[in-house]
Motif scaffolding. Structure first.
Motif, PDB file in Angstrom:
ATOM      1  N   UNK A   1       0.815  -1.222   0.000  1.00  0.00           N
ATOM      2  CA  UNK A   1       0.000   0.000   0.000  1.00  0.00           C
ATOM      3  C   UNK A   1       0.848   1.272   0.000  1.00  0.00           C
ATOM      4  N   UNK A   2       1.900   1.275  -0.826  1.00  0.00           N
ATOM      5  CA  UNK A   2       2.668   2.505  -0.977  1.00  0.00           C
ATOM      6  C   UNK A   2       1.812   3.520  -1.725  1.00  0.00           C
ATOM      7  N   UNK A   3       2.147   4.785  -1.571  1.00  0.00           N
ATOM      8  CA  UNK A   3       1.410   5.827  -2.283  1.00  0.00           C
ATOM      9  C   UNK A   3       1.523   5.584  -3.787  1.00  0.00           C
ATOM     10  N   UNK A   4       0.546   6.043  -4.577  1.00  0.00           N
ATOM     11  CA  UNK A   4       0.531   5.765  -6.015  1.00  0.00           C
ATOM     12  C   UNK A   4       1.846   6.130  -6.707  1.00  0.00           C
ATOM     13  N   UNK A   5       2.251   5.269  -7.623  1.00  0.00           N
ATOM     14  CA  UNK A   5       3.493   5.482  -8.360  1.00  0.00           C
ATOM     15  C   UNK A   5       3.463   6.805  -9.121  1.00  0.00           C
ATOM     16  N   UNK A   6       2.280   7.261  -9.490  1.00  0.00           N
ATOM     17  CA  UNK A   6       2.154   8.521 -10.228  1.00  0.00           C
ATOM     18  C   UNK A   6       2.700   9.712  -9.444  1.00  0.00           C
ATOM     19  N   UNK A   7       2.785   9.564  -8.121  1.00  0.00           N
ATOM     20  CA  UNK A   7       3.335  10.641  -7.289  1.00  0.00           C
ATOM     21  C   UNK A   7       4.851  10.675  -7.328  1.00  0.00           C
ATOM     22  N   UNK A   8       5.453   9.623  -7.882  1.00  0.00           N
ATOM     23  CA  UNK A   8       6.915   9.536  -7.952  1.00  0.00           C
ATOM     24  C   UNK A   8       7.318   9.489  -9.426  1.00  0.00           C
ATOM     25  N   UNK A   9       7.162  10.600 -10.096  1.00  0.00           N
ATOM     26  CA  UNK A   9       7.358  10.648 -11.544  1.00  0.00           C
ATOM     27  C   UNK A   9       8.786  10.322 -11.972  1.00  0.00           C
ATOM     28  N   UNK A  10       9.762  10.536 -11.089  1.00  0.00           N
ATOM     29  CA  UNK A  10      11.159  10.283 -11.447  1.00  0.00           C
ATOM     30  C   UNK A  10      11.651   8.903 -10.998  1.00  0.00           C
ATOM     31  N   UNK A  11      10.779   8.144 -10.359  1.00  0.00           N
ATOM     32  CA  UNK A  11      11.184   6.818  -9.883  1.00  0.00           C
ATOM     33  C   UNK A  11      11.387   5.875 -11.063  1.00  0.00           C
ATOM     34  N   UNK A  12      12.545   5.214 -11.101  1.00  0.00           N
ATOM     35  CA  UNK A  12      12.857   4.277 -12.184  1.00  0.00           C
ATOM     36  C   UNK A  12      13.038   2.843 -11.681  1.00  0.00           C
ATOM     37  N   UNK A  13      13.492   2.708 -10.434  1.00  0.00           N
ATOM     38  CA  UNK A  13      13.776   1.376  -9.899  1.00  0.00           C
ATOM     39  C   UNK A  13      13.204   1.240  -8.492  1.00  0.00           C
ATOM     40  N   UNK A  14      12.708   0.052  -8.198  1.00  0.00           N
ATOM     41  CA  UNK A  14      12.265  -0.288  -6.852  1.00  0.00           C
ATOM     42  C   UNK A  14      13.307  -1.217  -6.245  1.00  0.00           C
TER      43      UNK A  14
END
Length: 208
Positions: free
Chosen positions: A91-104
């Motif tokens: 239940x992490x916050x929506x990925x759309x809020x992390x526009x620069x995220x490339x890797x988990x």
């Protein structure tokens, strides 16, 4: 005379059968042993990104009584099925809020309080205590915590806030996202006046 020959023949036949059965049994034991041999559990997937480990897992660092052991590191593209599953499960916050995220980055850790004081990470003490980095230049990652306000302290599934009393340990998992492709991998443990670094991938020998 014929009776004696017959007895010897029967005895020889029985011995032959026993030896054969023994051989079959022995082979079955070998097959069973081979079947129960387990493949070592994967502790990282650095190789997938062209990285070579300079230290095996698990690995431990200590800073003024706070102990941090890293057991597992898995790196995923944020758009991969594995990353999406982890993102939704915890239940992490929506990925759309992390526009620069490339890797988990998914880690399994143990933290231990070897001091005489309580160690915590929450609203009463916002200091992170440790940081995970994937490069020496602008390579710090960002911790992901559940967007669920009722997610518990000291979660064994995905660590957010925690309180460790003296001599307490916690085995848990943490997730991070990175904006750059991992090139290094190291953990910086910061507690009191001590800073310790744990390098797992160090192609430039920075940690030496």
């Amino acid at each position: 005379m014929n009776k004696m020959i017959l007895k010897v023949s029967v005895a020889a036949m029985l011995v032959g059968q026993l030896l054969t059965l023994g051989g079959i049994t022995q082979k079955n034991h070998v097959v069973a042993a081979a079947a129960t041999t387990k493949t070592p559990a994967m502790t990282d997937n650095f190789f997938k990104y062209g990285m070579e480990k300079t230290q095996d897992l698990p690995a431990t660092i200590n800073a003024d009584g706070l102990s941090y052991t890293l057991h597992k590191v898995m790196i995923y593209d944020v758009n991969s099925k594995d990353a999406q599953t982890i993102w939704k499960t915890y239940k992490f916050l929506p990925l759309s809020l992390y526009s620069k995220a490339k890797y988990l980055i998914w880690t399994k850790i143990t933290i231990t309080n070897n001091t005489t004081q309580t160690i915590r990470r929450d609203m009463k003490d916002l200091s992170q205590k440790w940081r995970v980095s994937v490069d020496t230049i602008n390579g710090d990652t960002t911790l992901l915590t559940s967007g669920d306000p009722y997610y518990p302290y000291n979660s064994k599934e995905s660590l957010g806030d925690f309180i460790l009393k003296p001599n307490e340990s916690l085995i848990t998992y943490e997730a991070y996202y990175a904006k750059v492709k991992p090139r290094h991998f190291f953990v910086s443990l910061m507690y009191k006046n001590t800073l310790k670094n744990l390098y797992l991938v160090d192609p430039d020998g920075v940690g030496k």
